[in-house]
Design a protein around this motif. Structure first.
Motif, short mmCIF file in Angstrom:
data_model
loop_
_atom_site.label_atom_id
_atom_site.label_comp_id
_atom_site.label_asym_id
_atom_site.label_seq_id
_atom_site.Cartn_x
_atom_site.Cartn_y
_atom_site.Cartn_z
N THR A 536 0.81 -1.23 0.00
CA THR A 536 0.00 0.00 0.00
C THR A 536 0.84 1.27 0.00
O THR A 536 0.29 2.37 0.07
CB THR A 536 -0.95 0.02 1.21
N GLY A 537 2.16 1.14 -0.09
CA GLY A 537 3.01 2.32 -0.16
C GLY A 537 3.20 2.77 -1.60
O GLY A 537 2.47 2.37 -2.51
N VAL A 538 4.22 3.60 -1.83
CA VAL A 538 4.47 4.10 -3.19
C VAL A 538 5.43 3.19 -3.96
O VAL A 538 5.57 3.33 -5.17
CB VAL A 538 4.99 5.55 -3.17
N PHE A 539 6.11 2.28 -3.25
CA PHE A 539 7.04 1.37 -3.91
C PHE A 539 6.60 -0.08 -3.70
O PHE A 539 6.04 -0.43 -2.67
CB PHE A 539 8.46 1.55 -3.37
N THR A 540 6.88 -0.91 -4.68
CA THR A 540 6.52 -2.33 -4.64
C THR A 540 7.65 -3.14 -4.04
O THR A 540 8.74 -3.20 -4.62
CB THR A 540 6.21 -2.85 -6.06
N GLU A 541 7.39 -3.74 -2.88
CA GLU A 541 8.36 -4.63 -2.25
C GLU A 541 9.76 -4.00 -2.18
O GLU A 541 10.76 -4.66 -2.48
CB GLU A 541 8.42 -5.97 -2.98
N GLY A 542 9.82 -2.74 -1.83
CA GLY A 542 11.10 -2.09 -1.75
C GLY A 542 10.98 -0.67 -1.24
O GLY A 542 9.91 -0.23 -0.80
N ASP A 543 12.08 0.07 -1.32
CA ASP A 543 12.09 1.47 -0.91
C ASP A 543 12.73 2.31 -2.01
O ASP A 543 13.08 1.81 -3.09
CB ASP A 543 12.79 1.64 0.44
N ALA A 544 12.90 3.58 -1.75
CA ALA A 544 13.43 4.49 -2.77
C ALA A 544 14.87 4.14 -3.13
O ALA A 544 15.29 4.32 -4.28
CB ALA A 544 13.34 5.93 -2.28
N TRP A 545 15.64 3.67 -2.17
CA TRP A 545 17.01 3.29 -2.47
C TRP A 545 17.04 2.18 -3.53
O TRP A 545 17.91 2.16 -4.40
CB TRP A 545 17.71 2.78 -1.21
N GLN A 546 16.12 1.26 -3.44
CA GLN A 546 16.14 0.13 -4.37
C GLN A 546 15.47 0.44 -5.71
O GLN A 546 15.88 -0.09 -6.75
CB GLN A 546 15.46 -1.07 -3.70
N TRP A 547 14.46 1.30 -5.71
CA TRP A 547 13.69 1.54 -6.94
C TRP A 547 14.21 2.69 -7.79
O TRP A 547 13.89 2.77 -8.98
CB TRP A 547 12.22 1.78 -6.59
N THR A 548 14.99 3.57 -7.22
CA THR A 548 15.46 4.74 -7.99
C THR A 548 16.23 4.33 -9.24
O THR A 548 16.25 5.06 -10.24
CB THR A 548 16.32 5.63 -7.07
N TRP A 549 16.79 3.13 -9.23
CA TRP A 549 17.66 2.69 -10.33
C TRP A 549 16.91 1.98 -11.44
O TRP A 549 17.53 1.60 -12.44
CB TRP A 549 18.74 1.75 -9.78
N PHE A 550 15.59 1.80 -11.30
CA PHE A 550 14.92 1.02 -12.33
C PHE A 550 14.63 1.87 -13.57
O PHE A 550 13.49 2.22 -13.88
CB PHE A 550 13.63 0.35 -11.83
N VAL A 551 15.71 2.18 -14.27
CA VAL A 551 15.64 2.84 -15.58
C VAL A 551 16.66 2.13 -16.48
O VAL A 551 17.59 2.74 -16.99
CB VAL A 551 15.95 4.35 -15.47
N PRO A 552 16.51 0.82 -16.68
CA PRO A 552 17.53 0.07 -17.43
C PRO A 552 17.64 0.49 -18.88
O PRO A 552 18.65 0.22 -19.53
CB PRO A 552 17.06 -1.39 -17.30
N HIS A 553 16.61 1.19 -19.39
CA HIS A 553 16.60 1.59 -20.79
C HIS A 553 17.25 2.94 -21.03
O HIS A 553 17.44 3.34 -22.19
CB HIS A 553 15.15 1.64 -21.30
N ASP A 554 17.58 3.69 -19.97
CA ASP A 554 18.14 5.03 -20.16
C ASP A 554 19.04 5.39 -18.98
O ASP A 554 18.78 6.32 -18.23
CB ASP A 554 17.00 6.05 -20.29
N ILE A 555 20.12 4.65 -18.83
CA ILE A 555 21.02 4.84 -17.70
C ILE A 555 21.67 6.23 -17.74
O ILE A 555 21.78 6.91 -16.71
CB ILE A 555 22.10 3.74 -17.69
N LEU A 556 22.07 6.66 -18.91
CA LEU A 556 22.71 7.97 -19.00
C LEU A 556 21.72 9.10 -18.75
O LEU A 556 22.07 10.15 -18.21
CB LEU A 556 23.38 8.14 -20.37
N GLY A 557 20.45 8.88 -19.13
CA GLY A 557 19.42 9.87 -18.81
C GLY A 557 19.22 9.98 -17.31
O GLY A 557 19.03 11.08 -16.76
N LEU A 558 19.26 8.86 -16.61
CA LEU A 558 19.17 8.87 -15.15
C LEU A 558 20.37 9.57 -14.54
O LEU A 558 20.25 10.34 -13.57
CB LEU A 558 19.06 7.44 -14.63
#
Length: 740
Positions: A536-558
Motif C-alpha cells: 500500500t506504499g508508493v514502492f513495490t516490495e522495496g524502498d526508494a534506495w532500491q527503486w530509484t535505479w529502475f531505468v535500465p533503458h536510459d542509464i545515461l538519462g538517469l
C-alpha cells in the motif's frame, strides 16, 4: 515423552533401512550429480525438493502440512513432518497454492475418528522424517517415513507422477488420496473419486485460491489390486464419491507384498486426457527406468552450459541454479493438446505446448533471456501461450497461474518477453497479433495507466505502489517502442519512446531519489528513502534506495538527473555501503539479501550492479557482482537469499557466474561481469558452441584485465546475442586488482 518416541523410531529405522536400501533408485551422476534440490528449501527460498522434469506438468513433492509464508512450496527444510506427496507445486513464489492430489501411504488403522473434514494437514496420518534418511536429485526424491517405517520414492515423466512405497510391514497397508489437502491460499471447492477397477481410479479436484478457479483431473493406477476402499467426507453413489474434502483410502492385503507403485497422470481439461496420458506411458512399472529417463532429460538441459572449475561447491551452486531456472513455466496442455481456458472452457492448442505459471514481473529480467539461448522453441510456445490469454481476455498476462490471471505484481511484463523474441527472430508466432496485444495491455487504462498518460506519472493519491508502477510502465513502453521500430511502425516508435521518458517526472532532484507524487504535482511527504510499506506504499516490495535505479533503458538519462556520471557512481557506491535498516511499521518481507540498501533477494535491483559498465567504471561491476555471488549464494538449504521466484533468482546467478548478464534484456546485449569459471561452453540453439575462457578466474582474481572476442580485442563491456549464437571464443584475462 517425545524424546522417547523419537529414539524408538530412530532405532527401528536403523533396522529397517538396510532392507530398504535395495529399493532406492540410482542415477547416472552426470551433471545432475552437482544439483542439490534442497538448496533454497530453507529460509525464504521457497523451492521444493521433489521430482519434476524440465518445464514439467508434474511437480511431485512432499508437503509438511504446515501453514505459513515459508511453506509456499509446501515444504521447508526446517520442518520434520510429512503430511503427503502432492503432484503440483510452485517453485520459489511468495504465495502458496497448488499441492493438488495429495497421496500418503500408511500402516495406521483406518478409522473415521482419525479424519477431520476441514483439517488440511492430515494430522493423524502424517509422519516424522529425518534428513539423514532423505535424498533428492533431479527427477527423483526419497524419504523414510519414520512413524510407519515406509520408504517413499517419487519420480515423474512430463505429465505422470510415480510413487514407489516399500512397507516394512506387509499387513495393514493403505494409501490415502486426500483431495481436501490444501496449503495457504488454496482451498478445495469440489472433489471426486471414481473407482474404475481394483487397480484404476479417476477423479478431479476443483479449488479456489491464488488461482481463482483451478481444475485438476487425475487418473491413477496401482501396481497391485486394492482389497478395500473407504471414503470420508463425501457422498458415495455406487463407485463415485463426491464432496468438498473427499478422502479416499485404498487398503491392500498382505498377499500384495511389501511394495506398491502408484502412477498418477493429470490434466486441467478432462479425466479422458489424464487417462490417455496414463495409458500412453510405455514404462509400465519400471520405476528405475523412469528415474533414469528423468535423469537423462535433466542432463540434456544442464549440458547446454558446461563449466569447468576445480571448486566442486561452485559447480553445485551453479548447476542447482540452472536446475531451478528450468522448472517453470510449466506444461499446461495435456496429451490431447487440451487445457482449461481462462473462462473455464476447454481449449485446444494448434500443435504447440501450452504453458502456465508465468511469473513475468520476476522472470523477464534474466530467466526468459536465458531460455532464448537454451530453449528458443519453448520461448515460441510461451509467446503463443500468452497470446492465447489475449485471445480470451483481451489482455496479455501479468502473472498467469493455471488458466487464471492473478494480476499479482505490477507492469505489463509480457511485453519485454515478446519484444525480445521478436527482435531475436525467435519462432513463428504471429508478430502483428503480438504487437496488437502489446498495445492492448499498454492502453488498458487500468492500474494508473490512465494517469500515466494524462499527467506523465502515476499519482500516489490515486493508485498504490505508484512510483514503482510508473517506472515499470516506462520500461515496458520503451520495449514497445523497440518492437515498433523493428516492425516499421515509426509513429508508434516515437509515441512510446516519449512515454518511456516519464520516469523523469517521478524523480525529485531535491532529494535525489524517485519519490511518490500526488495528482496535483506535490511530492508525498514526509520522505525517507529507507521507508517501506508493503503493498500500500508508493514502492513495490522495496524502498526508494532500491527503486530509484529502475531505468535500465536510459542509464545515461538517469545520470543526467543525478547531476552526471560521477554523481551517479557515487550514489551507486553509497547504495552498497548505506545502512541496511528498512523503516516502517509494515515493511515488505521481500526485502532480503541486503548489502547496504542493495537487496538481491528481490528483483527490482537485479540489473543495478551492471550499471557501472555504462558509466565507465566496469571494475566496480566486477567487484559488486563477485561480492553478491560470494556472500548471497551458497550450497546450503538456505543458499538462496530470497524467494527464487520461479527461477529468476537462480537465473541471475547462472548468467553472472558465466560472466554475462542481460541488464536490459530487450537490447540483446549481455554485459560482462566477473566469471567464476575457468571455462564455460554454451551450446546454443544453432548447434554452435560459444566459449568463455578465463584461465586465471579464482576467488582472488575477480577483475577483468583484458578481453578478446575471436582473437580481436573487445572495446566494449558487452557481447551481443547474435555474437553468442554464432559461436566463437571470448577470452577473458582475470587478475586480483581492478583495471581502471
Amino acid at each position: 515423552m517425545k524424546k522417547i518416541l523419537f529414539c524408538m523410531s530412530f532405532l527401528v529405522a536403523c533396522f529397517v533401512l538396510p532392507a530398504m536400501a535395495s529399493t532406492k533408485a540410482t542415477y547416472s551422476g552426470k551433471l545432475t550429480q552437482y544439483v542439490d534440490p534442497f538448496i533454497g528449501t530453507a529460509a525464504h527460498g521457497h523451492t521444493f525438493p521433489g521430482a519434476t522434469l524440465p518445464f514439467g506438468m508434474i511437480q511431485l513433492s512432499p508437503d509438511n502440512g504446515t501453514a505459513g509464508w515459508d511453506w509456499c512450496s509446501g515444504y521447508n527444510y526446517n520442518d520434520n513432518q510429512i503430511a503427503g506427496f502432492s503432484h503440483t507445486h510452485l517453485s520459489g513464489t511468495g504465495i502458496g497454492d497448488l499441492a493438488d492430489i495429495s497421496v500418503m501411504p500408511t500402516n495406521k488403522p483406518i478409522l473415521a475418528e482419525n479424519f477431520k473434514e476441514k483439517d488440511p494437514f492430515q494430522n493423524f496420518y502424517r509422519s516424522t522424517f529425518n534428513h539423514s534418511n532423505e535424498t533428492a536429485h533431479p527427477g527423483y526424491y526419497q524419504v523414510m517415513l519414520m512413524d510407519d517405517h515406509i520408504n517413499a520414492e517419487l519420480t515423474s515423466t512430463l505429465r505422470v507422477g510415480f510413487h514407489r512405497y516399500t512397507f516394512s510391514n506387509p499387513k495393514n497397508k493403505s494409501i490415502i488420496f486426500d483431495l481436501g489437502f490444501h496449503i495457504n491460499w488454496d482451498a478445495p471447492t469440489e472433489t471426486c473419486i471414481q473407482i474404475k477397477s481394483k487397480t484404476v481410479i479417476v477423479g478431479y479436484r476443483y479449488s479456489k485460491g491464488w488461482a481463482s478457479s483451478q481444475k485438476v483431473y487425475f487418473a491413477a493406477r496401482f501396481s497391485k489390486p486394492f482389497s478395500k476402499y473407504q471414503s470420508f467426507f463425501a457422498e458415495t453413489n455406487g463407485d463415485e464419491s463426491k464432496g468438498t474434502y473427499t478422502k479416499g483410502v485404498f487398503s491392500f492385503d498382505e498377499h500384495s507384498g511389501k511394495q506398491i507403485i502408484v502412477k498418477v497422470a493429470i490434466s486441467s481439461a478432462s479425466i479422458d486426457g489424464a487417462l490417455k496420458e496414463l495409458d500412453s506411458d510405455s514404462n509400465e512399472w519400471n520405476f528405475d527406468q523412469v528415474v533414469a529417463k528423468a535423469d537423462d532429460a535433466w542432463n540434456a538441459q544442464l549440458s547446454k552450459f558446461a563449466v569447468e572449475t576445480p571448486d566442486k561447491d561452485q559447480k553445485t551452486i551453479f548447476y542447482t541454479a540452472l536446475y531451478h531456472s528450468l522448472i517453470a513455466p510449466n506444461t499446461y496442455s495435456d496429451i490431447n493438446g487440451e487445457y482449461k481456458g481462462y473462462k473455464n472452457t476447454v481449449k485446444k492448442t494448434d500443435g504447440y505446448t501450452k504453458y502456465t505459471v508465468l511469473s513475468l514481473w520476476d522472470t523477464f529480467r534474466a530467466l526468459n533471456p536465458l531460455l532464448t539461448i537454451s530453449n528458443p522453441q519453448m520461448v515460441n510456445d510461451l509467446v503463443k501461450s500468452m497470446l492465447d490469454q489475449y485471445d480470451e481476455t483481451g489482455l496479455l498476462p501479468v502473472w498467469e497461474l493455471e488458466g487464471n490471471e492473478t494480476n499479482c505484481m505490477i507492469g505489463y511484463n509480457a511485453i519485454p518477453v515478446i519484444t525480445d523474441a521478436i527482435i531475436k527472430g525467435i519462432g513463428d508466432f504471429d508478430r502483428e497479433k503480438a504487437y496488437k496485444a502489446m498495445l492492448a495491455s499498454a492502453t488498458s487504462g487500468k492500474d494508473g495507466l490512465n494517469y500515466f498518460k494524462e499527467v506523465g506519472y502515476v499519482p500516489a493519491d490515486k493508485v498504490t505502489e505508484s512510483a514503482s508502477r510508473c517506472l515499470e510502465y516506462c520500461y515496458d513502453d520503451w520495449c514497445i517502442a523497440q518492437a515498433a521500430k523493428f516492425l516499421g511502425k515509426k509513429d508508434d516508435y516515437k509515441t512510446y519512446l516519449a512515454l518511456s521518458q516519464n520516469y523523469k517526472n517521478q524523480f525529485d532532484p531535491s532529494v535525489g531519489f524517485m519519490r511518490g507524487r500526488n495528482y496535483d504535482g506535490s511530492w508525498v511527504s514526509p520522505f525517507n528513502p529507507k521507508y517501506s510499506k508493503h503493498e500500500t506504499g508508493v514502492f513495490t516490495e522495496g524502498d526508494a534506495w532500491q527503486w530509484t535505479w529502475f531505468v535500465p533503458h536510459d542509464i545515461l538519462g538517469l545520470a543526467d538527473l543525478m547531476g552526471g556520471k560521477e554523481q551517479m557512481i557515487n550514489k551507486l557506491d553509497q547504495l552498497f555501503t548505506e545502512s541496511s535498516e528498512i523503516v516502517g511499521e509494515d515493511t515488505s518481507p521481500d526485502i532480503s539479501g541486503l548489502i547496504g540498501q542493495y537487496a538481491q533477494g528481490n528483483e527490482p535491483v537485479h540489473h543495478v550492479a551492471y550499471m557501472y559498465n555504462a558509466l565507465g567504471t566496469p571494475w566496480k561491476t566486477q567487484e559488486k557482482v563477485d561480492n553478491i555471488m560470494k556472500t548471497l549464494y551458497t550450497s546450503k538449504p538456505d543458499g538462496i537469499c530470497g524467494n527464487d521466484d520461479c527461477g529468476q533468482m537462480s537465473a541471475w546467478y547462472v548468467f553472472s557466474a558465466m560472466g554475462l548478464y542481460p541488464a536490459n534484456p530487450v537490447t540483446g546485449n549481455y554485459e560482462l561481469g566477473s566469471p567464476r569459471f575457468t571455462k564455460t561452453n554454451i551450446l546454443t540453439s544453432t548447434g554452435k558452441v560459444f566459449k568463455i575462457i578465463a584461465p586465471e578466474a579464482s576467488k582472488v582474481n575477480i577483475y577483468i584485465q583484458a578481453v578478446t572476442l575471436n582473437g580481436t580485442p573487445l572495446k566494449r563491456t558487452y557481447i551481443t546475442h547474435k555474437e553468442l549464437l554464432a559461436g566463437g571464443t571470448l577470452n577473458i584475462t582475470m587478475g586480483p586488482t581492478p583495471l581502471k
